[in-house]
Design a protein around this motif. Structure first.
Motif, short mmCIF file in Angstrom:
data_model
loop_
_atom_site.label_atom_id
_atom_site.label_comp_id
_atom_site.label_asym_id
_atom_site.label_seq_id
_atom_site.Cartn_x
_atom_site.Cartn_y
_atom_site.Cartn_z
N GLU A 135 1.36 11.56 3.89
CA GLU A 135 0.32 10.92 3.88
C GLU A 135 0.19 9.77 2.87
OE1 GLU A 135 -2.43 10.30 6.36
OE2 GLU A 135 -1.09 11.64 7.59
N ARG A 136 0.68 10.24 1.53
CA ARG A 136 0.59 9.27 0.49
C ARG A 136 1.26 7.99 0.73
NH1 ARG A 136 5.42 8.74 -1.56
NH2 ARG A 136 7.10 10.54 -1.37
N VAL A 137 2.38 8.17 1.58
CA VAL A 137 3.04 6.98 1.95
C VAL A 137 2.13 5.88 2.45
CG1 VAL A 137 4.91 6.07 3.26
CG2 VAL A 137 5.47 7.96 2.05
N LYS A 138 1.39 6.07 3.60
CA LYS A 138 0.61 5.47 4.31
C LYS A 138 -0.35 4.75 3.51
CE LYS A 138 1.43 8.45 8.35
NZ LYS A 138 1.00 9.42 9.23
N THR A 139 -0.97 5.84 2.47
CA THR A 139 -2.11 5.09 1.57
C THR A 139 -1.41 4.01 0.61
OG1 THR A 139 -3.13 7.12 1.59
CG2 THR A 139 -3.62 5.72 -0.22
N ALA A 140 -0.26 4.43 -0.03
CA ALA A 140 0.36 3.41 -0.77
C ALA A 140 0.87 2.18 -0.23
CB ALA A 140 1.66 3.84 -1.40
N ARG A 141 1.04 2.14 1.09
CA ARG A 141 1.53 0.85 1.87
C ARG A 141 0.13 -0.04 1.98
NH1 ARG A 141 4.94 3.01 6.93
NH2 ARG A 141 6.84 3.76 5.98
N THR A 142 -0.97 0.69 2.31
CA THR A 142 -2.04 -0.09 2.67
C THR A 142 -3.04 -0.51 1.73
OG1 THR A 142 -3.26 1.76 3.09
CG2 THR A 142 -2.12 0.68 5.03
#
Length: 308
Positions: A135-142
């Motif tokens: 989930e941290r990946v999706k947050t970092a992208r956006t």
């Protein structure tokens, strides 16, 4: 829907809950091995050839037997197909030196007169594992990432003066990198940018640092001991076509503060904009969406081993 996919280099799909590694595998005992992390999207491994090329170079740096790239391709394709096209996946390629018992303690024996260890090494342990994207990946992208700078305690001259330090190889010895990320979390940050004793910018624990300044994209050169970034190369290839000037040159910590924007690029997160650096807020530039789009275009290209 499968939650993990495990494939060995013979192309066989294995039970991810069944034992795979032996207790005396050198990768476990000493972190003696290399790896790559690849984004699976639409049932395909992104920029696979670039990752295979870097895997080969990392193996060469560790003096591991040359990877059978066709076997790795088959294992990756099998794993990606099994994972499916409906969601992204985090795919790891793992290659260790193999079992200590099969090596005959080669890592503890002196070289013979030719400089080589006596006896041929086995091919080692290799496998491909696919997991869900955190989930941290999706947050970092956006939303971007908050970053702190941490000294790695080394000079930029170390990589060339001491090649046995393996600074440009992607090895399994990641304990220090993970420790830095845990420290950042305790400090209320998401990520880290390592710096040298000369206050030069190096890299992140799992990412390449790219600075945008005017129409320039700048990243530190590999000769100072940073891992050549597959996503950074993909960005530069697309950005040059779009009229950007892409440069490999040294950066100081102050260059991060005065940049239009700072990006942490990696194979799975892709492009994460630094939204704060050591507590200093960094606003999004007008061309942030363009940079993200260039990264997306870049990783969609197949890449070429000749590029490495």
């Amino acid at each position: 829907m499968v939650e993990r996919v495990l494939v060995t280099l013979d192309g066989a799909i294995r039970d991810p809950d069944a034992p795979l590694l032996y207790a005396d595998d050198i990768g476990v005992l000493r972190g003696d091995g290399v790896f790559e992390t690849v984004l699976v999207r639409n049932g395909e491994a992104c920029a696979l050839e670039s990752h295979l090329a870097r895997l080969r170079k990392s193996a060469e740096a560790l003096e591991l037997p040359a990877p059978d790239l066709d076997a790795w391709r088959l294992a990756v394709w099998t794993a990606a197909e099994e994972w499916g096209k409906d969601r992204e996946g985090l795919l790891r390629l793992i290659l260790t030196r193999g079992r200590d018992s099969e090596l005959g303690h080669a890592s503890d024996r002196p070289a013979n007169g030719s400089g080589d260890l006596a006896g041929a090494e086995p091919a080692g342990t290799g496998y491909v594992l696919v997991l869900p994207v955190p989930e941290r990946v999706k947050t970092a992208r956006t939303e971007g990432v908050s970053v702190i700078t941490l000294s790695r305690g080394i000079s930029v001259d170390l990589a060339q003066a001491a090649p046995w330090q393996l600074l440009g190889a992607k090895t399994l010895s990641y304990a220090t990198n993970m420790s830095a990320l845990r420290f950042a979390q305790r400090m209320g940050a998401d990520d880290v940018i390592f710096t040298s004793t000369e206050h030069r910018v190096l890299e992140g624990p799992r990412s390449t640092v790219v600075v945008a300044r005017g129409n320039q994209l700048i990243t530190p050169p590999a000769k100072i001991g940073v891992l050549p970034g597959t996503t950074q190369r993909a960005l530069f290839a697309q950005a040059e076509k779009a009229g950007w000037e892409c440069k490999y040159e040294p950066l100081f910590t102050a260059d991060l503060i005065t940049a239009d924007s700072v990006w942490m690029l990696s194979s799975v997160t892709l492009a994460a904009r630094v939204k704060s650096l050591d507590g200093l807020r960094m606003s999004a530039p007008d061309n942030a969406a363009e940079i993200i789009e260039l990264v997306e275009k870049g990783i969609a290209q197949p890449g070429s081993i000749a590029d490495w």
